[in-house]
Design an enzyme around this catalytic site. Structure first.
Site, PDB file in Angstrom:
ATOM      1  N   THR A 198       0.867  -1.172   0.000  1.00 15.67           N
ATOM      2  CA  THR A 198       0.000   0.000   0.000  1.00 15.67           C
ATOM      3  C   THR A 198       0.903   1.219   0.000  1.00 15.67           C
ATOM      4  O   THR A 198       1.939   1.228   0.661  1.00 15.67           O
ATOM      5  CB  THR A 198      -0.882   0.042   1.263  1.00 15.67           C
ATOM      6  N   GLU A 250      -6.200  -3.514   1.140  1.00 14.25           N
ATOM      7  CA  GLU A 250      -6.299  -4.606   2.102  1.00 14.25           C
ATOM      8  C   GLU A 250      -7.442  -5.561   1.779  1.00 14.25           C
ATOM      9  O   GLU A 250      -7.558  -6.616   2.378  1.00 14.25           O
ATOM     10  CB  GLU A 250      -6.502  -4.034   3.519  1.00 14.25           C
ATOM     11  N   TRP A 287     -18.087  16.721  13.777  1.00 14.54           N
ATOM     12  CA  TRP A 287     -17.381  16.278  12.587  1.00 14.54           C
ATOM     13  C   TRP A 287     -17.835  17.057  11.358  1.00 14.54           C
ATOM     14  O   TRP A 287     -19.031  17.275  11.151  1.00 14.54           O
ATOM     15  CB  TRP A 287     -17.652  14.789  12.343  1.00 14.54           C
ATOM     16  N   LYS A 327     -12.537  17.890  12.852  1.00 10.84           N
ATOM     17  CA  LYS A 327     -13.391  18.024  14.015  1.00 10.84           C
ATOM     18  C   LYS A 327     -13.394  19.488  14.434  1.00 10.84           C
ATOM     19  O   LYS A 327     -12.386  20.006  14.895  1.00 10.84           O
ATOM     20  CB  LYS A 327     -12.885  17.124  15.156  1.00 10.84           C
TER      21      LYS A 327
END
Lengths: 573, 573
Positions: free
Chosen positions: A210, A357, A472, A467
């Protein structure tokens, strides 16, 4: 008491004798019978039939064997998307070896890190990357055998676009003496017969790294069984879509996610399993891709939004449109501006979600009667979401304490998954692996909600979350709103420190060439409008817009928000 | 030297911790998230959502558990196609138990044989079959628990077609005192929460009996893994077909191959996995089936040619046509007359090949650009062939010595197969199992050739079975019955073409000299008696008897049925 059926001894013996492991060679069974005359092309350089392809896979297996390689050895490939790469996709794992698909678009030191980490014994090396390999050779490498790949042997005269020919042709590098030989010559010299053995389906077939955003790249790995199952489920989810929007036996397939990137989403395996006509485009250059789509009448492909953007720009420059090209999208979230442009340009795109993944596909957009009857506004919104889970995939949304939240389209938390094709750890990095699998589910590190009809909406990366004042802010939502301004070519929203609110959103914008005098306030006005309409909280409006000439992206085309945050912190922008 | 990747200990541990067995409960993962509002109907008696279905599967699992049943126990079902049957398809194997789908259309003594052979501990019994079960209870049965299924509790008033209501309604049989309770009442009383465990994917999930060609029915059995893989591959092969001819997310599914017949080709599993709207038609009566197709706008189904013929006749009687109903065909070979009539009546059919031993689907017709451009004559020919192998299926054509013949559309031999979903033996009959798997490939006992583009053409049965209305007639059995008539010196039963049933049995008889005035009906009376006694299905009675002076035999004295069929076809007898 267990049933006599389960104790049946003959059955146990038969299971061993007649068992059928889910290994990659089985993906060829159908095509070997039904598609021998179908063709596979490498750009406009080479075209051959599947019958020839099967022979070449055998030849490559003999080349690997003749070089002394054995089951369990890692064989790395550094190449653009070619017929050779497809051959390696099959011959290497079918020989019990592990295919390492090297991401050649990483920075050179990262490329060398991934090679030093996986320790391949052999490398199939495109001449273009010879300088990189040369550097590697000074570091006591694991690699004992190098096979030389170049395109000089092909009849370029067949290829129509002159300027493209120059683009794709690399500067001639002569074959160094440390290599075993040239790929085509070695294949020609090898036997076209090879008897691929059966073996345990849990044998590792592939590994790659990755690109990661922090620290060194991390290695993931997939077994034969995992690849076979991903291939079946992912092609099925795409094929079930309504007329005009699904994968079909009569598709012409060309990848536009590189073969070094999560097995090009396993579609080279899928296309070969189905027996589709296939085209491999080499290096991704917009004119080449569009040329090949038009010339080969490509109908099915996949890519990230950045590729879509590239295609639209090139086609617009030609003053033409696509003819219903079906494009599986993933990698990062589409914004509605781009979605609208794609529809107008004749592209049928199907969003989805996956990650390195996860082999990668986990969800795919569904097109049925419901979506058919949607009006444009609703359709755009739907098409920018990430589809619903494909067969066999289990998904949950977890709060910070690992408690599953309802799928009500409102509750937002980390997306966790279970599926038969998830990497079981990170290679030589069990701590990171355990972290990935906290609580027995794979953690995507994506913040999402799921509607009651199962549509996945990724609202942010866990690490990119903003945040502000304890609330959020979805950077993707703000990006979508700002993307509607006619001047905006590209937009990214990141969180920057704020004295009062902890963090606040800041927007980075690339303007279209014809709109370079646009002011920040013009664009922010869209944010304020969204607040008035109740689509965005007040604290979601960026505090500032910074204009860039080019958007920082990772090697796979994703927004590189880590770099953006650094650039802001160090006042480089 | 094996690679460090393969020795990676953390990976081995992770494999155990995060492994994902291919068990039937995983087929529900997608629908549980994406299709909770979709509906499942039992004819026009009951309609509920998937959300309700999932709860009812949990309730059924609790009912089984509360009756003391355990993993490994066999649970038999005797029912027509209902929502209850679908619930059992999931709840029984998901509880680790084995679902026995009893073929209720076999002669009564064969039905009882299959129950005595598989030894189920519980039986879900439709009231209609109570007389059969009552007889069974006199023979020291394995069955300890019987759950009573009947349709009297449903609101028939909702159902539109009055005459059909009378057809489907069975004579009221009151619930006997030996049963545990009534299905709906027991479900209502059970909890709707059940935690289905993970277990070994090689656990047997289902068993059923082939009606067989000689002697007693033979039991086949399939594991969870096999059913999951067949479901994925078979739905995929159907979905990839060209526009108008493939399975889609917006299909409405209804089985027309009974759920007791090779898991209705695994489509109840597939339709639920995809999350399709589903309709279960109860007993197959032509008016009911056509009513349901029209009322529920059914778009996807499957059946044998005899069912197709039934549908066409019924629709013709109504003076209407089907609206592109997609019908997966199999079981026996289609003839071109029927194919043409189907096309003219608006049915898109896709031929295929499979058998009880193969779960069942092995091949399916492909529709792509090539088939789209075929003229009618060519198309009819193509559509009566059996398609090409679906994903993962390996096929070969063997001569008598086990040598593979070329796939050239000419070379003819026995079709042998390898695939991940083949029964590994016959239950408690290892000799027959070994014979089935001679040389490591499963022997279909079908004579076939395969064209160079992979299309399968079944040309004959290796042995001389007769297939009537999708069911096998054992010629040996019919011969045995007729041979009991005092006038019969020699008898042979062969299959001859029959417009409605595909084939029907015809008997050739050599009379004893002293009985030359015996009439055909005298001998056929034995057949009718056997039907009444439950020794022979109705369709096993020969349509006709032809008298010969001498029976055609081979050089080694065996009945020469090939020659007999030719003599019949050429009207020499």
């Amino acid at each position: 008491m267990t049933s006599i059926l389960n104790q049946h001894e003959d059955y146990q013996q038969a299971q061993e004798a007649y068992g059928f492991p889910l290994i990659i060679k089985q993906l060829l069974n159908r095509a070997k019978i039904a598609s021998t005359d179908q063709t596979i092309s490498y750009a406009n350089k080479v075209t051959y039939t599947y019958a020839e392809f099967f022979k070449r896979v055998n030849r490559l297996a003999n080349v690997l064997k003749n070089m002394g390689l054995q089951a369990g050895d890692v064989v790395a490939v550094m190449d653009w998307d070619s017929h050779r790469y497809l051959e390696a996709y099959f011959a290497v794992p079918m020989s019990g070896m592990i295919l390492q698909t090297v991401n050649v678009r990483l920075a050179e030191d990262k490329v060398l890190y991934t090679i030093n980490h996986a320790k391949p014994k052999a490398l199939l090396l495109n001449a273009e990357f010879e300088p990189m390999a040369k550097n590697y050779r000074h570091e006591a490498p694991s690699i004992e055998k190098i096979v030389w790949l170049d395109d000089t042997g092909f009849d370029d005269a067949k290829y129509a676009g002159d300027d493209i020919k120059n683009d794709t042709k690399t500067e001639q590098v002569s074959m160094p003496d440390y290599v075993e030989g040239e790929y085509e010559a070695m294949l020609a010299a090898a036997s076209d017969a090879f008897d691929f053995p059966d073996f345990d389906e849990n044998t590792i077939a592939t590994t790659f790294y990755t690109s990661g955003t922090t620290g060194d790249p991390k290695g993931v790995f997939f077994t034969h069984r995992q690849i076979v199952l991903q291939t079946l489920a992912s092609t099925l989810a795409s094929a079930l879509n309504a007329e005009g929007q699904g994968a079909r036996y009569n598709d012409v397939y060309m990848p536009m996610t590189p073969l070094f990137h999560v097995h090009a989403w396993c579609w080279p395996y899928g296309a070969t399993m189905i027996g589709l006509k296939q085209v491999y485009p080499g290096r991704y250059l917009a004119p080449t891709l569009v040329d090949l789509i038009e010339q080969h009448k490509v109908t099915l492909s996949h890519g990230v939004p950045a590729i879509l953007q590239m295609l639209l720009k090139e086609m617009a420059a030609r003053g033409r449109k696509f003819e219903g090209l079906k494009l599986l999208l993933g990698g990062s979230k589409l914004n509605e501006g781009l979605a609208k442009a794609a529809i107008e340009s004749g592209i049928e795109f199907m969003s989805g979600f996956g990650m390195s993944e996860s082999c990668p596909v986990l969800s795919r957009a569904v097109f049925d009667d419901k979506t058919d009857s949607m009006e444009m506004k609703e359709q755009l919104n739907y098409r920018c979401l990430s589809g619903s889970p494909i067969m066999l995939v289990s998904m949950e949304i977890w709060d910070e304490n690992g408690k599953a939240l309802p799928m009500d389209g409102e509750s937002t938390g980390e997306l966790v998954i279970r599926a038969p094709w998830l990497t079981q750890s990170y290679f030589k990095n069990p701590d990171a692996g355990n972290e990935l699998w906290r609580g027995g589910w794979m953690h995507t590190q994506d913040i999402a909600c799921i509607t009651s009809d199962g549509t996945l909406s990724i609202t942010d990366r866990l690490k990119d979350v903003i945040k502000s004042g304890g609330e959020w802010v979805s950077s993707l939502e703000v990006e979508t709103i700002l993307s509607f301004h006619p001047s905006v070519a590209d937009v990214a929203v990141i969180g920057v420190p704020h004295e009062r609110w902890g963090e606040c959103p800041l927007a980075l914008v690339v303007l279209k060439p014809e709109y370079t005098d646009t002011k920040a306030d013009d664009i922010l006005a869209l944010g304020h409008q969204a607040v008035e309409k109740g689509h965005l909280p007040k604290y979601g409006v960026p505090s500032e817009i910074k204009f860039l000439a080019e958007m920082p992206r990772t090697s796979v085309g994703k927004l590189d928000k880590k770099r953006m945050r650094i650039m802001c912190a160090e006042k480089l922008i």
